[in-house]
Scaffold this motif. Structure first.
Motif, PDB file in Angstrom:
ATOM      1  N   TYR A   1       1.013  -1.789  -0.251  1.00 43.21           N
ATOM      2  CA  TYR A   1       0.210   0.224  -0.238  1.00 43.21           C
ATOM      3  C   TYR A   1       1.193   1.387   0.274  1.00 43.21           C
ATOM      4  O   TYR A   1       2.343   0.782   0.351  1.00 43.21           O
ATOM      5  CB  TYR A   1      -0.731   0.503   0.914  1.00 43.21           C
ATOM      6  CG  TYR A   1      -1.299  -1.160   1.539  1.00 43.21           C
ATOM      7  CD1 TYR A   1      -2.519  -1.759   0.615  1.00 43.21           C
ATOM      8  CD2 TYR A   1      -0.968  -1.712   2.318  1.00 43.21           C
ATOM      9  CE1 TYR A   1      -3.037  -2.758   0.673  1.00 43.21           C
ATOM     10  CE2 TYR A   1      -1.524  -3.231   2.559  1.00 43.21           C
ATOM     11  CZ  TYR A   1      -3.053  -3.812   1.979  1.00 43.21           C
ATOM     12  OH  TYR A   1      -3.400  -4.731   2.265  1.00 43.21           O
TER      13      TYR A   1
ATOM     14  N   VAL B   1      -0.750  -8.808 -13.192  1.00 45.26           N
ATOM     15  CA  VAL B   1      -0.884 -10.112 -14.317  1.00 45.26           C
ATOM     16  C   VAL B   1      -1.842 -10.919 -13.311  1.00 45.26           C
ATOM     17  O   VAL B   1      -2.375 -10.784 -12.277  1.00 45.26           O
ATOM     18  CB  VAL B   1       0.140 -10.680 -14.051  1.00 45.26           C
ATOM     19  CG1 VAL B   1       1.423  -9.972 -15.056  1.00 45.26           C
ATOM     20  CG2 VAL B   1       0.721 -11.125 -12.471  1.00 45.26           C
TER      21      VAL B   1
ATOM     22  N   ASP C   1      -3.892 -12.886   0.696  1.00 47.91           N
ATOM     23  CA  ASP C   1      -3.216 -13.402  -0.549  1.00 47.91           C
ATOM     24  C   ASP C   1      -1.479 -13.480  -0.528  1.00 47.91           C
ATOM     25  O   ASP C   1      -1.211 -14.929  -0.529  1.00 47.91           O
ATOM     26  CB  ASP C   1      -4.249 -13.139  -1.252  1.00 47.91           C
ATOM     27  CG  ASP C   1      -3.598 -14.664  -2.652  1.00 47.91           C
ATOM     28  OD1 ASP C   1      -4.056 -16.031  -1.865  1.00 47.91           O
ATOM     29  OD2 ASP C   1      -3.365 -14.469  -3.413  1.00 47.91           O
ATOM     30  N   SER C   2      -1.028 -12.063  -0.364  1.00 52.05           N
ATOM     31  CA  SER C   2       0.181 -12.465  -1.286  1.00 52.05           C
ATOM     32  C   SER C   2       1.085 -12.802  -0.044  1.00 52.05           C
ATOM     33  O   SER C   2       2.530 -13.225  -0.500  1.00 52.05           O
ATOM     34  CB  SER C   2       0.205 -11.033  -1.814  1.00 52.05           C
ATOM     35  OG  SER C   2       0.449  -9.967  -1.232  1.00 52.05           O
TER      36      SER C   2
END
Ligand code: TRH
Length: 393
Positions: free
Chosen positions: A202, A261, A282-283
């Protein structure tokens, strides 16, 4: 009794984490378990960023073996189901989204009542194990909801991890052609001898200091920033553009803005880098499975509630068999990167990166060891299937 079909309900609160987790889970249930999956999403535009084939206007569509349907959350919201609609074997409300009462009534009236799951947010805190699998009866309808918590410990649901992920990573890393294809897709060339860093974050108060440190440092740094919030901030700081394809070199820093992507391809960026800055939920998990040193920009919550989560996670890393100075370097950088008060002084931020940089080999080993340990928890999708099979009436 066996489970063969799923309704997963997702609302996009902010960013890509909610849909990111739901889409990953839906694909895995369909592709690895062979189950029928309907994924209900309230914001198909956000979904389309992760899966560009999604048509945000379609009332129903299929992608990667998953049926995708729009819906609107809320107890009083209409439920867009055709006559004779029957809920699937399991109904998952992701992250406590509000299911329409009309749907709950159909669930209660179904010939075989579905297993009802609230899939919760990820946290490394110890209370998660106590609340995992907890039952919550509906106040009026004959339905029981169960809480299912992802987590980093035994007695939690574990983490999402596709069964072929390790093999895919190994194949990618041993294939010069695959690496070349990645660079082609990113639109850049690797900078020879540079420390390669991916930066998904962020807006971050430490970013200007970190970029200046890399620019003025002795070592070349190639920083790959996916288009989005951090790319916009970096572009502003450096006086360049934030569009994919932008290359900006200053001193020893090369900044490359890379395209956002499709979700299946995001891992390759992480595998190709020496250090990964990840964010959200999630990342973070993908960063762990990439087995590279990582720094986590956790999703900020009111009254700094996220700091408790971050510290619980850092404490687990520290207990995963790393030396105290390695754990301290990880904690220092993550505290600085998440704007802890102790790191308000840019000189402390600079020192935090230096300490992290000095520990990179040990951090790489430590992260790899931890992700191997975490694999023993089993993957969340398989754990969820087993749990639901026990619940079937
Ligand atoms: O986007 P996020 O900040 O999502 C957040 C968090 O999940 C947070 O916990 C939640 O409360 C909040 O949303 C509402 O970060 P996260 O979770 O890492 O999700 C990003 C997703 O985007 C992830 O699935 C990976 C995917 N992604 C791509 O598909 N392509 C890309 O190029 C990139 C950079 C990411």
């Amino acid at each position: 009794m066996t489970i063969r079909s799923w309704d997963i309900f997702c609302t996009v609160v902010d960013n890509f984490g909610d849909i990111g987790v739901c889409w990953r889970l839906a694909r895995q249930l369909a592709q690895e378990h062979g189950h029928a999956v309907r994924l209900w999403v309230d914001d198909l535009h956000s979904f389309a960023r992760l899966a560009p084939e999604i048509d945000p206007t379609a009332p129903t569509q299929r992608l990667s073996g998953v049926e995708v349907r729009p819906w609107q959350q809320g107890t009083d919201a209409p439920f867009p189901a055709e006559d004779g609609f029957l809920p699937h074997d399991v109904v998952v409300e992701a992250f406590a989204c509000d299911l329409p009462y009309a749907l709950l009534q159909r669930m209660a009236a179904a010939p075989r009542k579905p297993v009802w799951i609230n899939l919760e947010y990820l946290s490394a805190e110890s209370w998660v194990a106590e609340h995992h699998r907890m039952a919550s009866p509906h106040p009026r309808l004959p339905l029981v909801k169960h809480f299912f918590f992802p987590g980093f410990a035994h007695d939690t649901g574990g983490l999402l991890r596709e069964s072929m992920l390790g093999a895919q990573r190994d194949a990618f890393l041993s294939s010069p052609a695959a690496l070349a294809a990645l660079w082609h897709r990113l639109g850049f060339q690797p900078v020879a001898g540079a420390l390669r860093v991916s930066l998904f974050a962020y807006e971050n108060p430490m970013l200007p200091t970190l970029l200046a440190q890399w620019r003025d440092g002795a070592e070349p740094v190639q920083c790959l920033v996916p288009q989005g919030l951090a790319a916009q901030q970096a572009a502003q700081v450096l006086g360049t553009a934030a569009t994919p394809g932008t290359r900006h070199a200053q001193g020893n820093l090369t900044l490359n803005v890379v395209p956002f992507v499709r979700q299946e391809l995001f891992d390759e960026l992480l595998w190709a880098c020496d250090v990964n800055f990840v964010r959200g939920e999630d990342s973070l998990v993908r960063g762990l499975w990439a087995a590279r040193p990582l720094a986590w920009h956790i999703y900020p919550q009111d009254e700094h509630a996220h700091r408790v989560k971050l510290d619980a996670w850092l404490a687990r890393f520290a207990r995963a068999g790393v030396a105290p100075e390695t754990a301290a370097a990880m904690t220092g950088l993550c505290h600085a990167w998440n704007a802890y008060d102790d790191y308000a002084d840019p000189a402390r931020q600079v020192a935090a990166w230096e300490a992290f940089r000095a520990q990179l080999p040990a951090l790489a080993k430590g992260t790899d060891r931890w992700q191997r340990q975490l694999q023993h928890l089993g993957d969340l999708a398989a754990n969820l299937v087993s749990f639901c099979e026990i619940q079937v009436e």
